[in-house]
Write a protein that holds these residues in place. Structure first.
Motif, PDB file in Angstrom:
ATOM      1  N   ASN A  49      62.468   5.685 -26.539  1.00 40.64           N
ATOM      2  CA  ASN A  49      61.825   6.633 -27.448  1.00 40.64           C
ATOM      3  C   ASN A  49      61.825   8.048 -26.887  1.00 40.64           C
ATOM      4  OD1 ASN A  49      61.322   4.560 -29.270  1.00 40.64           O
ATOM      5  ND2 ASN A  49      59.281   4.151 -28.457  1.00 40.64           N
ATOM      6  N   ALA A  50      61.625   8.176 -25.588  1.00 46.51           N
ATOM      7  CA  ALA A  50      61.634   9.503 -24.952  1.00 46.51           C
ATOM      8  C   ALA A  50      63.023  10.115 -24.991  1.00 46.51           C
ATOM      9  CB  ALA A  50      61.138   9.394 -23.518  1.00 46.51           C
ATOM     10  N   ALA A  51      64.055   9.279 -24.859  1.00 47.57           N
ATOM     11  CA  ALA A  51      65.428   9.780 -24.890  1.00 47.57           C
ATOM     12  C   ALA A  51      65.732  10.445 -26.224  1.00 47.57           C
ATOM     13  CB  ALA A  51      66.409   8.647 -24.612  1.00 47.57           C
ATOM     14  N   LYS A  52      65.105   9.958 -27.284  1.00 48.35           N
ATOM     15  CA  LYS A  52      65.301  10.571 -28.608  1.00 48.35           C
ATOM     16  C   LYS A  52      64.789  12.013 -28.602  1.00 48.35           C
ATOM     17  CE  LYS A  52      64.828   6.188 -31.009  1.00 48.35           C
ATOM     18  NZ  LYS A  52      63.945   5.351 -31.854  1.00 48.35           N
ATOM     19  N   ASP A  53      63.779  12.282 -27.760  1.00 47.16           N
ATOM     20  CA  ASP A  53      63.233  13.635 -27.621  1.00 47.16           C
ATOM     21  C   ASP A  53      63.899  14.407 -26.492  1.00 47.16           C
ATOM     22  OD1 ASP A  53      61.444  13.129 -29.651  1.00 47.16           O
ATOM     23  OD2 ASP A  53      59.771  12.668 -28.311  1.00 47.16           O
ATOM     24  N   GLY A  54      64.861  13.765 -25.808  1.00 45.65           N
ATOM     25  CA  GLY A  54      65.546  14.402 -24.690  1.00 45.65           C
ATOM     26  C   GLY A  54      64.713  14.479 -23.433  1.00 45.65           C
ATOM     27  N   ASN A  55      63.735  13.574 -23.276  1.00 49.82           N
ATOM     28  CA  ASN A  55      62.828  13.634 -22.127  1.00 49.82           C
ATOM     29  C   ASN A  55      62.646  12.258 -21.501  1.00 49.82           C
ATOM     30  OD1 ASN A  55      60.972  14.477 -20.263  1.00 49.82           O
ATOM     31  ND2 ASN A  55      59.274  14.594 -21.697  1.00 49.82           N
ATOM     32  N   ILE A  56      63.706  11.659 -20.997  1.00 45.34           N
ATOM     33  CA  ILE A  56      63.619  10.300 -20.465  1.00 45.34           C
ATOM     34  C   ILE A  56      62.733  10.224 -19.224  1.00 45.34           C
ATOM     35  CG2 ILE A  56      65.687  10.392 -19.012  1.00 45.34           C
ATOM     36  CD1 ILE A  56      66.183   7.459 -20.093  1.00 45.34           C
ATOM     37  N   GLU A  57      62.687  11.256 -18.407  1.00 46.32           N
ATOM     38  CA  GLU A  57      61.852  11.229 -17.196  1.00 46.32           C
ATOM     39  C   GLU A  57      60.364  11.176 -17.540  1.00 46.32           C
ATOM     40  OE1 GLU A  57      62.477  10.818 -13.878  1.00 46.32           O
ATOM     41  OE2 GLU A  57      64.488  10.380 -14.628  1.00 46.32           O
TER      42      GLU A  57
END
Length: 142
Positions: A49-57
């Motif tokens: 889900n974070a990857a969809k926002d470009g924030n996997i970390e």
């Protein structure tokens, strides 16, 4: 092991995932299951889900923000009344014994004791707000 991950992460709203579920009916049920949910599945869901926002970390410290926690799991939301700033919406003032434990070691995925219960830290925001889930709802070793 990878098959278990695949099965755990299926979203049966997609045709491909439905086809897999039909091939392995022994792993699926129409009844809501109440866990415990593998920790790795929660982390992977939050990361996806974070990857969809470009924030996997960011997902590693914010499992509830990135919807890694299943909806049926209750979330305990605490906040510090630091320097008179208002407590976040829906949060309770953090109990002193829990605050003391967090000051010693604040770690996502760690089990803490509160009010005679074991709870797991799933989200921390600037060491001012924290979210926990009951430890019995998660399998931390999986």
């Amino acid at each position: 092991m990878f098959l278990m991950w695949l099965i755990a992460l299926l979203d049966i709203t997609y045709d491909f995932d439905q086809a897999i579920a039909m091939k392995f009916p022994e792993y699926f049920t129409d009844e809501l299951q109440t866990g415990p949910v593998p920790w790795s599945v929660m982390v992977m869901t939050a990361e996806r889900n974070a990857a969809k926002d470009g924030n996997i970390e960011g997902a590693k410290n914010h499992l509830s923000v990135y919807n890694g926690i299943p909806e049926w799991i209750p979330i305990l939301h605490f906040a510090d009344d630091y320097a008179g700033s208002p407590i976040g919406a829906g949060a309770s003032l953090i109990p002193p014994e829990l605050m003391e434990a967090l000051q010693k070691e604040e770690e996502i995925g760690k089990v803490y004791n509160w009010n005679g219960k074991k709870i797991v830290l799933v989200d921390s925001c600037d060491s001012l707000e924290w979210e926990f889930i009951p430890a019995e709802t998660v399998a931390l070793d999986k």
